[in-house]
Design a protein around this motif. Sequence first.
Motif, PDB file in Angstrom:
ATOM      1  N   GLN A  61       0.894  -1.170  -0.023  1.00  0.00           N
ATOM      2  CA  GLN A  61       0.034  -0.152  -0.031  1.00  0.00           C
ATOM      3  C   GLN A  61       0.751   1.337   0.030  1.00  0.00           C
ATOM      4  O   GLN A  61       0.561   2.313   0.757  1.00  0.00           O
ATOM      5  CB  GLN A  61      -1.011  -0.021   1.230  1.00  0.00           C
ATOM      6  N   THR A  62       2.036   1.113  -0.559  1.00  0.00           N
ATOM      7  CA  THR A  62       3.067   2.249  -0.658  1.00  0.00           C
ATOM      8  C   THR A  62       3.206   2.601  -2.336  1.00  0.00           C
ATOM      9  O   THR A  62       3.617   1.711  -3.039  1.00  0.00           O
ATOM     10  CB  THR A  62       4.249   1.867  -0.042  1.00  0.00           C
ATOM     11  N   ILE A  63       3.566   4.025  -2.720  1.00  0.00           N
ATOM     12  CA  ILE A  63       3.804   4.322  -3.810  1.00  0.00           C
ATOM     13  C   ILE A  63       4.974   4.896  -3.681  1.00  0.00           C
ATOM     14  O   ILE A  63       5.284   5.848  -2.894  1.00  0.00           O
ATOM     15  CB  ILE A  63       2.865   5.345  -4.304  1.00  0.00           C
ATOM     16  N   GLY A  64       5.999   4.449  -4.682  1.00  0.00           N
ATOM     17  CA  GLY A  64       7.629   5.136  -4.603  1.00  0.00           C
ATOM     18  C   GLY A  64       7.582   6.675  -5.486  1.00  0.00           C
ATOM     19  O   GLY A  64       6.885   6.575  -6.761  1.00  0.00           O
ATOM     20  N   ILE A  65       8.379   7.504  -5.001  1.00  0.00           N
ATOM     21  CA  ILE A  65       8.056   8.591  -5.781  1.00  0.00           C
ATOM     22  C   ILE A  65       9.543   8.781  -6.157  1.00  0.00           C
ATOM     23  O   ILE A  65      10.540   8.987  -5.235  1.00  0.00           O
ATOM     24  CB  ILE A  65       7.730   9.978  -4.932  1.00  0.00           C
ATOM     25  N   VAL A  66       9.987   8.981  -7.305  1.00  0.00           N
ATOM     26  CA  VAL A  66      11.399   9.125  -7.988  1.00  0.00           C
ATOM     27  C   VAL A  66      11.597  10.787  -8.451  1.00  0.00           C
ATOM     28  O   VAL A  66      10.794  11.277  -9.167  1.00  0.00           O
ATOM     29  CB  VAL A  66      11.469   8.317  -9.106  1.00  0.00           C
ATOM     30  N   MET A  67      12.378  11.526  -7.629  1.00  0.00           N
ATOM     31  CA  MET A  67      12.511  13.014  -7.583  1.00  0.00           C
ATOM     32  C   MET A  67      13.435  13.312  -8.804  1.00  0.00           C
ATOM     33  O   MET A  67      14.375  12.291  -9.232  1.00  0.00           O
ATOM     34  CB  MET A  67      13.035  13.363  -6.474  1.00  0.00           C
ATOM     35  N   LYS A  68      13.465  14.471  -9.435  1.00  0.00           N
ATOM     36  CA  LYS A  68      14.198  14.859 -10.688  1.00  0.00           C
ATOM     37  C   LYS A  68      15.656  14.936  -9.955  1.00  0.00           C
ATOM     38  O   LYS A  68      16.404  14.628 -10.739  1.00  0.00           O
ATOM     39  CB  LYS A  68      13.642  16.151 -10.931  1.00  0.00           C
ATOM     40  N   SER A  70      17.941  15.182  -6.021  1.00  0.00           N
ATOM     41  CA  SER A  70      17.552  14.845  -4.420  1.00  0.00           C
ATOM     42  C   SER A  70      16.478  15.486  -3.935  1.00  0.00           C
ATOM     43  O   SER A  70      15.987  16.694  -4.407  1.00  0.00           O
ATOM     44  CB  SER A  70      18.821  15.093  -3.626  1.00  0.00           C
ATOM     45  N   SER A  71      15.843  14.925  -2.940  1.00  0.00           N
ATOM     46  CA  SER A  71      14.477  15.505  -2.456  1.00  0.00           C
ATOM     47  C   SER A  71      14.759  16.893  -1.703  1.00  0.00           C
ATOM     48  O   SER A  71      13.858  17.659  -2.083  1.00  0.00           O
ATOM     49  CB  SER A  71      14.072  14.602  -1.521  1.00  0.00           C
ATOM     50  N   SER A  72      15.757  17.237  -1.157  1.00  0.00           N
ATOM     51  CA  SER A  72      16.161  18.505  -0.673  1.00  0.00           C
ATOM     52  C   SER A  72      16.186  19.570  -1.587  1.00  0.00           C
ATOM     53  O   SER A  72      15.834  20.666  -1.727  1.00  0.00           O
ATOM     54  CB  SER A  72      17.366  18.342   0.178  1.00  0.00           C
ATOM     55  N   HIS A  73      16.805  19.137  -2.830  1.00  0.00           N
ATOM     56  CA  HIS A  73      16.963  20.190  -3.941  1.00  0.00           C
ATOM     57  C   HIS A  73      15.652  20.305  -4.860  1.00  0.00           C
ATOM     58  O   HIS A  73      15.264  21.369  -4.995  1.00  0.00           O
ATOM     59  CB  HIS A  73      18.038  19.640  -4.927  1.00  0.00           C
ATOM     60  N   SER A  74      14.978  19.044  -5.113  1.00  0.00           N
ATOM     61  CA  SER A  74      13.727  19.234  -5.637  1.00  0.00           C
ATOM     62  C   SER A  74      12.715  19.984  -5.105  1.00  0.00           C
ATOM     63  O   SER A  74      11.918  20.789  -5.699  1.00  0.00           O
ATOM     64  CB  SER A  74      13.153  17.816  -6.096  1.00  0.00           C
ATOM     65  N   LEU A  75      12.570  19.828  -3.612  1.00  0.00           N
ATOM     66  CA  LEU A  75      11.773  20.628  -2.891  1.00  0.00           C
ATOM     67  C   LEU A  75      11.915  21.955  -2.556  1.00  0.00           C
ATOM     68  O   LEU A  75      10.826  22.745  -2.237  1.00  0.00           O
ATOM     69  CB  LEU A  75      11.456  19.995  -1.590  1.00  0.00           C
ATOM     70  N   ASP A  76      13.045  22.462  -3.158  1.00  0.00           N
ATOM     71  CA  ASP A  76      13.416  23.991  -3.205  1.00  0.00           C
ATOM     72  C   ASP A  76      12.572  24.612  -4.319  1.00  0.00           C
ATOM     73  O   ASP A  76      12.043  25.818  -4.261  1.00  0.00           O
ATOM     74  CB  ASP A  76      14.679  24.219  -3.668  1.00  0.00           C
ATOM     75  N   ASN A  77      12.143  23.747  -5.389  1.00  0.00           N
ATOM     76  CA  ASN A  77      11.246  24.321  -6.319  1.00  0.00           C
ATOM     77  C   ASN A  77       9.658  23.978  -5.988  1.00  0.00           C
ATOM     78  O   ASN A  77       9.302  22.730  -5.964  1.00  0.00           O
ATOM     79  CB  ASN A  77      11.649  23.556  -7.677  1.00  0.00           C
ATOM     80  N   PRO A  78       8.809  25.055  -5.849  1.00  0.00           N
ATOM     81  CA  PRO A  78       7.496  24.770  -5.448  1.00  0.00           C
ATOM     82  C   PRO A  78       6.688  24.071  -6.442  1.00  0.00           C
ATOM     83  O   PRO A  78       5.778  23.468  -6.094  1.00  0.00           O
ATOM     84  CB  PRO A  78       6.956  26.230  -5.429  1.00  0.00           C
ATOM     85  N   THR A 101      12.695   8.951  -2.999  1.00  0.00           N
ATOM     86  CA  THR A 101      13.745   8.733  -3.222  1.00  0.00           C
ATOM     87  C   THR A 101      14.711   9.833  -2.421  1.00  0.00           C
ATOM     88  O   THR A 101      14.218  11.134  -2.423  1.00  0.00           O
ATOM     89  CB  THR A 101      14.272   8.802  -4.690  1.00  0.00           C
ATOM     90  N   THR A 102      15.630   9.495  -1.755  1.00  0.00           N
ATOM     91  CA  THR A 102      16.670  10.389  -1.076  1.00  0.00           C
ATOM     92  C   THR A 102      18.012  10.751  -1.704  1.00  0.00           C
ATOM     93  O   THR A 102      18.857  11.506  -0.966  1.00  0.00           O
ATOM     94  CB  THR A 102      16.745  10.271   0.417  1.00  0.00           C
ATOM     95  N   GLY A 103      18.611  10.080  -2.728  1.00  0.00           N
ATOM     96  CA  GLY A 103      19.786  10.121  -2.936  1.00  0.00           C
ATOM     97  C   GLY A 103      20.046  11.337  -3.706  1.00  0.00           C
ATOM     98  O   GLY A 103      19.284  12.317  -3.825  1.00  0.00           O
ATOM     99  N   ASP A 104      21.349  12.035  -3.599  1.00  0.00           N
ATOM    100  CA  ASP A 104      21.898  13.080  -3.911  1.00  0.00           C
ATOM    101  C   ASP A 104      22.550  13.377  -5.118  1.00  0.00           C
ATOM    102  O   ASP A 104      23.192  14.375  -5.519  1.00  0.00           O
ATOM    103  CB  ASP A 104      22.906  13.784  -2.727  1.00  0.00           C
ATOM    104  N   SER A 105      22.289  12.239  -6.012  1.00  0.00           N
ATOM    105  CA  SER A 105      22.790  12.158  -7.525  1.00  0.00           C
ATOM    106  C   SER A 105      22.192  11.273  -8.369  1.00  0.00           C
ATOM    107  O   SER A 105      21.257  10.386  -7.662  1.00  0.00           O
ATOM    108  CB  SER A 105      24.460  11.839  -7.420  1.00  0.00           C
ATOM    109  N   GLU A 106      22.214  11.327  -9.527  1.00  0.00           N
ATOM    110  CA  GLU A 106      21.413  10.519 -10.151  1.00  0.00           C
ATOM    111  C   GLU A 106      21.601   8.742 -10.042  1.00  0.00           C
ATOM    112  O   GLU A 106      20.724   8.119 -10.006  1.00  0.00           O
ATOM    113  CB  GLU A 106      21.732  10.707 -11.906  1.00  0.00           C
ATOM    114  N   GLY A 107      22.845   8.620  -9.689  1.00  0.00           N
ATOM    115  CA  GLY A 107      23.362   7.249  -9.455  1.00  0.00           C
ATOM    116  C   GLY A 107      23.030   6.912  -8.016  1.00  0.00           C
ATOM    117  O   GLY A 107      22.108   5.679  -8.013  1.00  0.00           O
ATOM    118  N   ALA A 108      22.789   7.835  -7.023  1.00  0.00           N
ATOM    119  CA  ALA A 108      22.136   7.376  -5.806  1.00  0.00           C
ATOM    120  C   ALA A 108      20.766   7.025  -5.866  1.00  0.00           C
ATOM    121  O   ALA A 108      20.268   6.359  -5.276  1.00  0.00           O
ATOM    122  CB  ALA A 108      22.677   8.532  -4.726  1.00  0.00           C
TER     123      ALA A 108
END
Length: 342
Positions: A61-68, A70-78, A101-108
């Motif tokens: 019952q969980t959906i994975g979200i793949v960020m563009k 890292s989450s911290s950088h993506s969430l800077d953009n409203p 996803t919480t990786g800080d690079s494309e590889g992560a």
Amino acid sequence: MSVTIKDVAKKANVAPSTVSRVISNSPRISEATKRKVRGVMKEMGYHLNFNARVLVRKSTQTIGIVMKYSSSHSLDNPFFSELLRGISASCHENDFSINLTTGDSEGAIFKDVVKMVQGKRVDGVIVLYSKKDDKVVPYLKEAGCPFIMVGTPAGRDKEILYVDNDNTQASKEAANYLLKLGHTKIGFIGGDSHFEVTSDRLEGYIQALREANLPVHKSYIKTLEFETTRSYQIVSEIVNLSDPPTSLVISDDYNALSVLAALQEKNISLPEEMSVITFNNTMITRLSRPKLTTVDTQSSKLGYEAARNLIEQLQHPDIVRKPVIIPASIVKRESCKPMKVK
């Protein structure tokens, strides 16, 4: 002590199996009985054992979200915050959770996705972007993991389910809006050219100029990738041209904010000396000075529809689904002005 199914059954004067069927929303149980049992569950403070449900249903019952990014950088953009707001609303309605996803690079980030899928941590995945040479989408296809994209798939892959705007048409309309105001020297500042949204919006801008029988000047076209500090260099290059543009189409509100700051540093006022139209209609456009004219892409609805369609795909995998195109419209504010007739 925690309240059990047996406790609820005793209080409601029904069998434990009936409580279990109410929890799973079985059609074999009448609506009256469901209301009665659910009322007792609420009264007693019963909470479903999530781990037990996972074992029974074989579903997280969980959906994975793949960020563009890292989450911290993506969430800077409203824009991404609005996407997540829509996703969250749809997941809440359907009793699904979210795993970012919480990786800080494309590889992560890619490793995060592999862990999600191979570790069976999610039932399906929402990819919040479309990018050339991306590793995530081919992996999800190969692994047979249900997924949906926010963005038109690279190569227009018809096998992939997606939610998007018609970005080419939306950008064409943005450029046409400036043309109707009398601007004939229109620049374009896009984001990372590896992403499909940038390519589509550039294409719409070019189409508008060609249909107006205007030249497409390469010197008017710039890309502003994740490093927004490059906006100062871009603005310097544009305003120092021998015949600079009088207006700009900027493909993202977030990038527009840094361009606006660079223009102000150059003492170029909006809209008196430069008209600007941007995309996404985030809070940035309402809080900036001047307030920015923008194309409303309905970002929250994009997220909501992505989650809704993925959940429906998980619940009814045999039904063939089509891409969802969310309409976009121009929101007129203070950053555009008609050209003065000389």
